[in-house]
Design an enzyme around this catalytic site. Structure first.
Site, short mmCIF file in Angstrom:
data_model
loop_
_atom_site.label_atom_id
_atom_site.label_comp_id
_atom_site.label_asym_id
_atom_site.label_seq_id
_atom_site.Cartn_x
_atom_site.Cartn_y
_atom_site.Cartn_z
N HIS A 194 32.44 32.24 36.48
CA HIS A 194 31.48 33.07 35.73
C HIS A 194 30.07 32.68 36.17
O HIS A 194 29.68 31.53 36.00
CB HIS A 194 31.64 32.87 34.22
CG HIS A 194 32.98 33.26 33.73
ND1 HIS A 194 33.26 34.53 33.27
CD2 HIS A 194 34.16 32.58 33.67
CE1 HIS A 194 34.54 34.60 32.92
NE2 HIS A 194 35.11 33.44 33.17
N LYS B 196 40.03 42.61 37.08
CA LYS B 196 40.33 41.66 36.02
C LYS B 196 40.83 42.38 34.78
O LYS B 196 40.19 43.30 34.28
CB LYS B 196 39.06 40.87 35.68
CG LYS B 196 39.21 39.84 34.58
CD LYS B 196 40.01 38.62 35.03
CE LYS B 196 40.32 37.68 33.87
NZ LYS B 196 39.23 36.76 33.55
N HIS C 159 43.63 30.80 35.07
CA HIS C 159 43.46 29.60 34.22
C HIS C 159 44.70 29.34 33.35
O HIS C 159 44.63 29.37 32.12
CB HIS C 159 42.20 29.68 33.37
CG HIS C 159 41.90 31.02 32.72
ND1 HIS C 159 42.79 31.68 31.92
CD2 HIS C 159 40.81 31.80 32.77
CE1 HIS C 159 42.24 32.80 31.49
NE2 HIS C 159 41.04 32.90 32.01
O1 DOR Z 1 36.38 30.02 27.92
C1 DOR Z 1 36.20 31.11 28.43
N1 DOR Z 1 34.96 31.54 28.74
N2 DOR Z 1 37.25 31.89 28.66
C2 DOR Z 1 37.10 33.14 29.08
O2 DOR Z 1 38.08 33.80 29.24
C3 DOR Z 1 35.75 33.74 29.26
C4 DOR Z 1 34.76 32.71 29.52
C5 DOR Z 1 33.33 33.20 29.40
O3 DOR Z 1 33.01 34.23 29.98
O4 DOR Z 1 32.53 32.53 28.75
ZN ZN Z 2 37.11 33.08 33.07
#
Ligand code: DOR
Ligand code: ZN
Length: 348
Positions: free
Chosen positions: A15, A99, A174
């Site tokens: 991200h 996704k 993950h």
């Molecule tokens: O912990 C997470 N953070 N899991 C996710 O699926 C999204 C991600 C986020 O974009 O902050």
């Molecule tokens: Zn993610």
């Protein structure tokens, strides 16, 4: 061993956010990885090839001078993603997957898919064109215990999907449980998984060690010790179905340290170093290179990188925080000492 030199690795799940947040975090990833699969859960989400191209340009513009890093873009599937959009995505050459966020599963997933059966034509087109589906594998029903959501997703969504679409390439993102590691190991051809550093190094006790630890809260949430062990065994197994994906997910400190904190662990500042720690603890450092630099590229049908990345065995202290636009971000292991340090990239 005092130095560890690998083929330059890639991060197959990342991200990066946008704007000032993007500018704040990108250098950490670019210092370690040659490429990364960039998640599309912006606000609004990246749902079209045109939006992905714009986002890609903003990432490239935010790179530090001289950095050699290629963002690999993804589209965010909604109930309305068309087969024509998949055609445009594949033809663009910049989109490397789509996704699937089950609607409501995690951060910025409200626009996600409510029922996969709406998307059969779209998924068939992806299978036909060889565009992988990247899956956030949790059911969203509030009736299902949060620790069971991944296992339930395998039984009710993923296994039936893999059977219904026998040519669709799927990355189970993950993974956090023994059940997921075993599903991927035993699944048909064309199914792989990414594994984060936190799920290799921590179990759910870490969330409550001495008090609640918001910076270790991510989704899917950390699981039990037998799950962690199964993931570590998978990562070090040499099975090409498992590869590196940090899921580094930055949120400002104030969005984590609050009554209802966001999900996401920030690990980009030390990502390879943390994987090295996990592999070393398992006596498997020689297996790190394939996990970090070979298997993901092979799955995505991309060339392996040239050039190298060198880590050295040397202590360093992770800063208490990093700047994050107008805010700060608390990195995983803030204020703690790590035993592996980034030495250099040898870029060819
Ligand atoms: O912990 C997470 N953070 N899991 C996710 O699926 C999204 C991600 C986020 O974009 O902050
Ligand atoms: Zn993610």
């Amino acid at each position: 061993m005092t130095q560890l030199t690998l083929t330059r690795p890639d991060d197959w799940h990342l991200h990066l956010r946008d704007g000032a947040a993007l500018a704040a975090v990108l250098a950490h990833t670019a210092a370690r990885f040659a490429r990364a699969i960039v998640m599309p859960n912006l606000v609004p989400p990246v749902t079209t090839t045109a939006a992905a191209a714009d986002y890609r340009a903003r990432i490239v513009a935010a790179l530090p001078p001289g950095a050699r890093f290629e963002p690999l873009m993804t589209l965010y599937l909604t109930d309305h993603t068309t087969a024509a959009e998949i055609g445009r995505a594949k033809a663009s050459g910049i989109v490397h997957g789509c996704k699937l966020y089950p609607a409501g599963a995690t951060t910025h997933s409200q626009a996600g898919v409510t029922d996969l059966r709406h998307l059969d034509t779209t998924l068939e087109r992806m299978a036909e064109l060889g565009l992988p589906l990247q899956v956030h594998g949790e059911v969203t029903s509030p009736d299902v215990d949060i620790f069971d959501r991944e296992a339930r997703f395998i039984d009710t969504v993923l296994a039936p999907l893999a059977a219904r679409m026998p040519r669709l390439r799927i990355v189970f993102e993950h993974i956090t449980t023994r059940a997921a590691a075993e599903f991927v190991r035993d699944a048909r051809e064309g199914i792989a998984a990414t594994i984060t550093p936190q799920h290799l190094l921590l179990n759910r006790n870490a969330l409550f060690a001495g008090g609640i630890r918001p910076h270790l809260y991510c989704l899917p949430v950390l699981k039990r010790e037998p799950d962690r062990r199964a993931l570590l065994e998978a990562a070090i197994s040499g099975n090409p179905r498992y590869f590196l994906g940090t899921d580094s997910a930055p949120h400002a400190r104030h969005a984590k340290e609050t009554a209802c904190g966001c999900a996401g662990v920030y690990s980009a500042h030390a990502a390879l170093e943390l994987y090295a720690e996990a592999f070393e603890a398992a006596g498997a450092l020689p297996r790190l290179e394939a996990f970090a630099a070979h298997f993901g590229a092979d799955f995505y049908g991309l060339p392996r990188n040239t050039g190298t990345l060198t880590l050295e065995k040397a202590d360093w202290t992770v800063p208490a925080d990093y700047p994050f636009g107008d805010a700060t971000i608390v990195p995983w292991r803030a204020g703690e000492t790590l035993g592996w340090r980034l030495a250099r990239q040898g870029v060819e």
